[in-house]
Structure formats: C-alpha cells, structure tokens
Design a protein around this motif. Structure first.
Motif, PDB file in Angstrom:
ATOM      1  N   UNK A 167       0.935  -0.937  -0.097  1.00  0.00           N
ATOM      2  CA  UNK A 167      -0.494   0.157  -0.106  1.00  0.00           C
ATOM      3  C   UNK A 167       0.786   0.789  -0.365  1.00  0.00           C
ATOM      4  N   UNK A 168       2.523   0.902  -0.107  1.00  0.00           N
ATOM      5  CA  UNK A 168       3.135   2.381   0.327  1.00  0.00           C
ATOM      6  C   UNK A 168       3.581   2.413  -1.300  1.00  0.00           C
ATOM      7  N   UNK A 169       3.754   3.720  -1.538  1.00  0.00           N
ATOM      8  CA  UNK A 169       5.007   4.093  -2.644  1.00  0.00           C
ATOM      9  C   UNK A 169       6.498   3.135  -3.406  1.00  0.00           C
ATOM     10  N   UNK A 170       6.703   2.830  -4.131  1.00  0.00           N
ATOM     11  CA  UNK A 170       8.087   2.051  -3.710  1.00  0.00           C
ATOM     12  C   UNK A 170       9.048   3.645  -3.285  1.00  0.00           C
ATOM     13  N   UNK A 171       9.567   2.588  -2.219  1.00  0.00           N
ATOM     14  CA  UNK A 171      11.387   3.383  -2.035  1.00  0.00           C
ATOM     15  C   UNK A 171      10.775   4.667  -0.858  1.00  0.00           C
ATOM     16  N   UNK A 172       9.147   4.992  -0.373  1.00  0.00           N
ATOM     17  CA  UNK A 172       9.309   5.497   0.428  1.00  0.00           C
ATOM     18  C   UNK A 172       9.599   5.005   1.995  1.00  0.00           C
TER      19      UNK A 172
END
Length: 182
Positions: A167-172
């Motif tokens: 659910x998180x943006x990549x590399x966050x």
C-alpha cells in the motif's frame, strides 16, 4: 483326451490375451470407458495397429462395414462377443485359402498381447534454433536467475521484481510509521 485338454487350455489362454488387448484398445482415448465395449474408432485403430487391416485384402472400409454389421442396431459400440463375430468375418478376408479355424487363430495371433501405441502423438521439436533457445545453461544476465542448476524453472520465485502490495509507494522511507504518528 490329453491333446484336446491342451488345445482348450491354449485356446482359453489365447482368448484371455485377445480379451486383454480388446480391453486396452476399448479404453484408449476415453477416460470414462469401462473396457467392456469398443467404439468404431478404436476398433479401426486396433485392426490397423495389429495388422488385421493390411490395405489390400482388408481395407478401412471393410473394417467399418463389418463393425456396423456386428453391432446392435442403434448402438455405437460393440461388446467382446460382437468383436469375436467381427473377427470371424474378417479372418476369411485377411487369410484367404486357410480354413476358417486356422484363419481365426491367425487373426487372434496378430492381436494377442498388443496394446495401443500413441502413433502420431506430438513430440517436442529440437530442430534448428529451438534447441539453442531452450538450453537454459546458455542463458545470461537476469534470465539465468529464473532457473536452478538442473535447468528447471523456478516459477514466480525466479523473478526478482515481485510487486509490493503493502500500500506504500515504492522506496518510501516512512513505510509502516502511520500507526505510530496517529
């Protein structure tokens, strides 16, 4: 009395061999078949593979005619008894000049112990560039990682870039910190 006992034993043994072949051909290509009755297609296949049909004395047309002659009206299959009747009709055509008994024995001799071969089944091709392209030992780079040492594919595990469904943006950087802040 001894010779007749021997011939009856041989005959029954021969018949069980023929019946085994009949059952193997009867279930060929049909997973729901019981092996007690045979379709016209399988009867034709059996006659072809066992050498009963030679293309000269006995043709595929003869096979079809005799099959339709011995089967019960309206039925699509023949029983073993009807099969024996068909063989009696075929043997005189196949072995001309022999007595009916000798001809029948000769036909059963062709059939006994046989089982359907998978003639014409598709084989994996290894022609030209196909072998070079399917040899996993020659793969390089990221493609090499998709196979183990034996050359068998690893499936999904062989792909490095599996999607992250957290659910998180990549590399966050702050992934997983929402619950702590609220």
């Amino acid at each position: 009395s001894a010779p007749s006992l021997l011939t009856s034993f041989l005959h029954s043994n021969k018949m069980s061999e023929v019946e085994n072949a009949f059952r193997k051909f009867a279930i060929y290509g049909d997973t729901s078949a019981s092996g007690n009755d045979m379709t016209g297609k399988n009867f034709s296949k059996m006659c072809k593979e066992c050498g009963v049909m030679d293309g000269k004395a006995v043709t595929s047309t003869d096979i079809d005619i005799i099959f339709n002659k011995v089967k019960t009206k309206g039925a699509r299959t023949i029983t073993f008894a009807e099969f024996q009747q068909a063989m009696k009709e075929l043997c005189s055509k196949r072995f001309k000049g022999k007595s009916p008994e000798e001809a029948l024995q000769a036909v059963y001799g062709l059939i006994e112990g046989k089982e359907p071969g998978s003639m014409g089944a598709t084989k994996a091709t290894k022609v030209g560039g196909v072998e070079r392209l399917t040899d996993t030992s020659k793969y390089t780079g990221s493609h090499k990682e998709r196979f183990d040492e034996s050359g068998k594919g690893k499936g999904l595990a062989g792909r490095q870039d599996l999607t992250d469904n957290s659910g998180y943006v990549g590399a966050y950087k702050g992934a997983g910190t929402y619950d702590q802040t609220h």
